[in-house]
Enzyme design. Structure first.
Site, PDB file in Angstrom:
ATOM      1  N   HIS A 191       0.838  -1.197   0.000  1.00 49.27           N
ATOM      2  CA  HIS A 191       0.000   0.000   0.000  1.00 49.27           C
ATOM      3  C   HIS A 191       0.871   1.244   0.000  1.00 49.27           C
ATOM      4  CE1 HIS A 191      -2.670  -2.930   2.504  1.00 49.27           C
ATOM      5  NE2 HIS A 191      -2.500  -3.334   1.270  1.00 49.27           N
ATOM      6  N   LEU A 192       1.237   1.680  -1.195  1.00 50.85           N
ATOM      7  CA  LEU A 192       2.054   2.880  -1.360  1.00 50.85           C
ATOM      8  C   LEU A 192       1.143   3.997  -1.868  1.00 50.85           C
ATOM      9  CD1 LEU A 192       5.115   1.244  -3.161  1.00 50.85           C
ATOM     10  CD2 LEU A 192       4.782   1.614  -0.712  1.00 50.85           C
TER      11      LEU A 192
END
Lengths: 610, 217
Positions: A539-540
Site C-alpha cells: 500500500h504505497l
C-alpha cells in the site's frame, strides 16, 4: 532485446510516430482499465492502453496454483531486475536499491496488481478525507508535530460514497453494513461512514479463528465485524451482467490470479467488456517512458514496444494510470511539475509519500489441536474499528490516530509458508531432528496475535524523487523513496501491541490456547526503522497528490493535473496520505469520480475543472 | 561441452506412501526397488552428494518420518540453481554494490549459484563421508552464512513444493503435514486415522504438464 543506456532515448533508432488517438492510458491495471471502460462505454472516443507486462487471462490461472513460482519467486510481479525502487531513511543517507522484492510488491501484466491482490475491501473512515482539518480541530495546530504534512482530500465523504457503492457493486464485495444512512447495525462496522445501502453480497463464513476473535472482542466490549472482501462469498452477477462463482477457499489467493474468477480482478470485470469495444486497444509489452508535452498541453506518450522500437503515440488526452510510484516517476521523468524539495518545502511533485503502518503483539497462541483452517479466502477475517481514527485513543498520550485490528485472517495456509513454526524455545535451533519433531508437532497449531493496520501520516521529510545513481533497464533513473518511521509511529505501534496482546489473551481464554511470548510478529524488527527487506504491505500512496490548490498539490480533486488540463493522473498516487486500511477500493472510487468529471464536464468544455 | 553429471539415488528411498499407526507414528511403504540415475543440471555429482548430506541434517529422515533424502530435495535445489533464479535473472543486479544498513537486506552481489559454490567450499568435498555428529558441528559453525540460510530455506521448499519442481517426491512432504495439494475445496484436515487422504499434484489436478519457471530460459 535490451536497449540499455540513455542514448536510445535520443534515437539510436528512429522514433516511430503513430496515428493520433483520442485517449492514451499508461498502465493496464485497475485504474487504467477502469478509466478505459468508462470512456469507451460512455463516449465514442478511441482509447489505447499501454501495459508494460504480458497479456493475462483467467483461463491461464488454473495452472498457476504453485507456491514456489508464485508465492516465492513472485511470478506475477514486475521483474525487479528491470526496474525497482531505491530507499534511504533521510536526505543525509545514500539510497540503496531494493534488490529483491521486500517491503512492497508491484504487479505487472494485464490487470496489474489487481490480479494478485488479496481482496481486502474496507472503505476508509469518513473523517479520512478531511484529516488535516479534523486533526487541527481536535488537537489545535500548536500541538501537532511541526513536520506533519497531512492535507485534506479536496472532497468529503458525501462526494465519494456513491463511488464506493459503485465499486462494491461492480466487484461484489461481501460484507455486512454497520451504518446505513446513519442507522447503526450490530454485526457490521458501526464506526464506518454512513452508507447508502447494504453490501451487494453477504459476508464470508467464519472460520474457527474468526469466531474466537469475535467472541473475545465482544467480551472486551468491542464491535467485531466480518471484514469486507472481494473474494465472493456467494455467486454474484454485477450490474454489468458479469457472473462469477463463489470462492472455493483453495488458499491460493494473494500473489495468484484467481483460477475460478471468484476474486474481483480487472481480467474478469473490465476486460470482458473492453474486449468487445471496437474503440479499445490494449498493447502489451509497451513500456511508457515519457509524457510528451508543450505549452501546457500533453501531446502523447513515448514508449518502448515489445520489439525494442521506440514509439510516439500522440493523443488528445493522456491518463497516467500506473501503480503509485510508477505514476510519480513518469511525471518526474517527463519534467511535468516542480519536484518537491523537503528543505524549502517548495514544489509539489513527490511530496507526501506514505506507506501503511502495521503491527501487533509479539506473541503466539498455541492451540491444543490443529486448527484445520489453513485454506482461507483472501480478505477473509474479523476486524474491530473501535480504535480507528480518533476512537478509543482518548487516554493515550502522543497518539494522533489509531487503526484497525484483525484476527482469524491473514497468514498463508500453503505448505512451504506455513511450515517451520514452533513455540519459541521448543528446539535449540531452527533445523535438525529436534526442530523437525517440534515443527511437525505444532504444525497448524500456532496462531499469531491480532494484526494491526493504520494510517501512515504524511511528513515533510518523506517524499519521492529520481535516484542520482541507479537506473532501470533502459537507463532511466529509478524512483528514490526517502522515508522513515517517526516517534509517532513507534508510539502507535507500542499502543497497538498492547491492545493486540490483550485481545490475544482473551482469545486464548475463549479457545483454551496457551500464550507464549516472542516468536510472533515484530520478532526480528530490530530497530523500528523503515525497512525494505521484509514484506510490510504493497500500500504505497501519494507523490502526485490531490488538493485544493496548485500550491499544495499536483492534481485537483478530479485527478486532473493543475497545469496540463488534458493530463489526468489517477489512482492512489493522488492520496494526500494513507488511509486506515487497504487502498484498492478507494483508489478505484476516486478514479471513477475522475472519469465522471472527465466525461460529463471536461469533454463538453475542455479546460481546467477544479 | 561440460560432461553430463548424474546423481544415483536408490529408488526405494524416494517418495512412497506414508502410513500412520493409531499412535500417530509414520511409516513409509515403497514399491520401487531399482536405482535411479538423475541427470544433474548444475551440481557435479560430488557437490550433489555434499548438498544431499547437508539437507539431510537440516530435515533428517528419522523416527518422526521421512526427510530431505526421501523428498529428493537435492533435485529441487539443482533445478532452481540451473534456472533463471540461480543466475539472478529476477534480482536487481546493477551496481554500484555497496553494503548498506540492515534494513536494506542483502546488498551483496553473489548470485544463488555463487552463494552455493562459496558454501560448498566451506563444507569441503569430504562432508558427505563424515558422521552425522561431525556434519552437525560443521553446519552449526556456518549457521550465519548466506549459504546456510539459503540452504535451509530451500530444503523446506524442496520438502513441500509441488512435485513439478523435482522435490517433494511422491508428495511425501505433503503426506507428512496432511496437505491435500492445490484442490478447490475447503481444506478440512484430520489428524486422526491411520492414513490421511492422498494429496494430488497440480499436474494430476489439471491433467496437463505444468512447466516450472526454472524450465524457462
Amino acid at each position: 532485446m535490451h536497449w540499455g543506456g540513455v542514448e536510445t532515448w535520443h534515437g539510436r533508432r528512429s522514433l516511430l510516430t503513430l496515428k493520433k488517438v483520442d485517449v492514451v492510458i499508461a498502465g493496464g491495471g485497475w485504474t487504467g482499465l477502469a478509466t478505459a471502460k468508462e470512456i469507451t462505454t460512455r463516449t465514442a472516443l478511441e482509447v489505447v492502453v499501454l501495459e508494460r507486462g504480458a497479456a493475462r487471462s483467467v483461463s491461464e490461472y488454473s495452472a498457476n496454483m504453485d507456491e514456489v513460482d508464485y508465492s516465492i519467486r513472485m511470478r506475477m510481479l514486475q521483474n525487479i531486475a528491470e526496474e525497482t525502487l531505491t530507499h534511504r531513511h533521510t536526505i543525509r543517507d545514500t539510497a540503496a536499491p531494493v534488490r529483491q522484492w521486500g517491503h512492497a510488491r508491484i504487479g505487472t501484466g494485464t490487470g496489474g496488481g489487481g490480479e494478485h491482490w488479496a481482496g481486502v475491501a474496507n472503505r476508509y473512515p469518513a473523517d479520512t478525507f478531511v484529516l488535516a482539518t479534523a486533526l487541527r480541530e481536535r488537537f489545535g495546530t500548536a500541538k501537532l508535530p511541526e513536520h506533519l504534512s497531512v492535507q485534506d482530500w479536496a472532497f468529503t465523504w458525501n462526494d465519494i460514497e456513491p463511488y464506493y457503492t459503485r465499486v462494491e457493486e461492480m466487484m461484489g464485495i461481501g460484507g455486512k453494513a454497520g451504518n446505513i444512512q446513519g442507522r447503526k447495525i450490530e454485526g457490521g462496522n458501526i464506526f464506518e461512514g454512513p452508507r447508502s445501502k447494504e453490501y451487494p453480497v453477504g459476508p464470508h463464513r467464519k472460520t474457527g479463528g474468526m469466531a474466537q476473535f469475535e467472541t473475545a472482542a465482544r467480551q472486551l466490549g468491542y464491535h467485531p465485524y466480518n471484514r469486507p472482501a472481494a473474494t465472493l462469498p456467494f455467486d454474484y452477477k454485477n450490474p454489468d451482467g458479469i457472473q462469477r462463482p463463489a470462492c472455493a477457499y483453495c488458499g491460493y489467493c494473494a500473489m495468484y490470479g484467481c483460477m475460478i474468477g471468484s476474486k474481483a480482478q480487472p481480467t474478469n470485470l473490465l476486460m470482458p467488456i473492453l474486449r468487445r469495444r471496437k474503440s479499445f486497444t490494449l498493447r502489451n509489452g509497451c513500456w511508457v517512458r515519457r509524457i510528451k508535452h508543450q505549452n501546457g498541453r500533453a501531446e502523447g506518450v513515448v514508449y518502448m514496444d515489445s520489439q525494442g522500437q521506440e514509439v510516439f503515440q500522440p493523443a488528445d488526452l493522456v491518463v497516467a494510470g500506473a501503480f503509485t510510484p510508477n505514476n510519480v516517476r513518469l511525471l518526474l521523468m517527463s519534467k511535468i511539475g516542480v519536484p518537491y524539495d523537503p528543505l524549502t518545502g517548495q514544489g509539489t511533485l513527490g511530496k507526501n509519500f506514505t506507506h501503511q503502518l502495521s503491527g501487533g503483539a509479539d506473541l503466539q497462541l498455541i492451540h491444543k489441536q490443529p486448527m484445520g483452517e489453513g485454506m482461507r479466502a483472501g480478505g477473509q477475517g474479523m476486524s474491530v474499528s473501535d480504535f480507528d481514527g480518533f476512537n478509543g485513543i482518548e487516554n493515550e498520550t502522543g497518539i494522533l490516530r489509531g487503526g484497525t485490528f484483525t484476527g482469524g485472517g491473514g497468514g498463508s495456509g500453503l505448505p512451504i509458508a506455513s511450515f517451520g513454526a514452533m513455540p519459541a524455545g521448543a528446539a535449540p535451533r531452527n533445523w535438525g531432528s529436534q526442530w523437525k519433531k517440534a515443527t511437525l508437532e505444532y504444525h497448524d497449531r500456532i496462531a499469531g496475535a491480532p494484526t494491526f493496520e493504520a494510517e501512515h501520516l504524511a511528513y515533510k521529510h518523506n517524499y519521492l524523487d529520481l535516484d542520482p545513481t541507479y537506473t532501470d533497464k533502459w537507463g532511466d533513473p529509478l524512483l528514490r523513496t526517502t522515508i522513515d518511521w517517526t516517534e509517532h509511529e513507534q508510539r502507535v505501534r507500542a499502543f497497538a501491541a498492547r491492545v493486540s496482546a490483550k485481545m490475544a489473551r482473551e482469545m486464548a481464554a475463549v479457545s483454551g490456547a496457551k500464550v507464549i511470548e516472542g516468536g510472533g510478529r515484530g520478532a526480528g524488527r530490530r530497530t523500528g526503522r523503515y525497512q525494505t527487506s521484509a514484506y510490510a504491505t504493497s500500500h504505497l500512496h501519494g507523490g502526485a497528490i490531490m488538493g485544493d490548490s496548485p500550491a499544495n498539490s499536483v492534481v485537483n480533486s478530479y485527478l486532473q493535473h493543475w497545469h496540463l488540463s488534458n493530463l489526468w493522473v489517477v489512482g492512489a498516487s493522488a492520496f494526500p496520505q494513507a488511509g486506515a486500511t487497504n487502498p484498492t477500493i478507494t483508489s478505484l472510487s476516486i478514479t471513477l469520480r475522475a472519469c465522471d468529471a472527465l466525461i460529463n464536464r471536461y469533454l463538453k468544455h475542455p479546460g481546467a475543472l477544479a | 561441452m561440460k560432461r553430463r553429471e548424474f546423481l544415483t539415488i536408490p529408488a526405494h528411498t524416494l517418495g512412497g506412501s506414508l502410513w500412520y499407526s493409531l499412535a500417530g507414528r509414520p511409516s513409509l511403504v515403497s514399491a520401487q526397488q531399482k536405482e535411479l540415475r538423475v541427470p544433474l543440471r548444475f551440481f557435479t555429482a560430488v557437490e550433489a552428494q555434499v548438498v544431499t548430506a547437508a539437507c539431510d541434517r537440516i530435515f533428517p529422515s528419522d523416527e518422526n518420518g521421512p526427510g530431505a533424502k526421501e523428498a529428493a530435495v537435492i533435485i529441487y535445489i539443482d533445478r532452481q540453481l540451473a534456472g533463471p533464479y540461480g543466475r539472478d535473472k529476477y534480482r536487481y543486479t546493477k551496481g554500484p554494490w555497496r553494503e548498506s544498513v540492515p534494513e536494506h537486506g542483502n546488498q551483496r552481489p553473489a548470485s544463488p549459484r555463487e552463494t552455493y559454490r562459496q558454501g560448498l567450499a566451506l563444507l569441503g568435498a569430504s562432508f558427505a563421508d563424515q558422521t552425522a555428529e561431525e556434519q552437525d558441528r560443521r553446519l552449526q559453525a556456518i549457521e550465519r552464512t548466506d549459504f546456510f540460510q539459503l540452504l535451509r530455506t530451500q530444503t523446506i521448499e524442496g520438502m513441500f513444493c509441488d512435485p513439478l519442481h523435482g522435490g517433494n517426491a511422491g508428495m511425501i512432504g505433503w503426506q507428512l503435514i496432511g496437505f491435500p495439494g492445490p484442490v478447490m475445496t475447503h481444506h478440512g484436515q484430520s489428524a486422526n486415522g491411520s492414513k490421511r487422504p492422498a494429496p494430488r499434484s497440480l499436474e494430476q489436478i489439471t491433467g496437463r504438464r505444468v512447466k516450472g519457471w526454472e524450465d524457462e530460459a
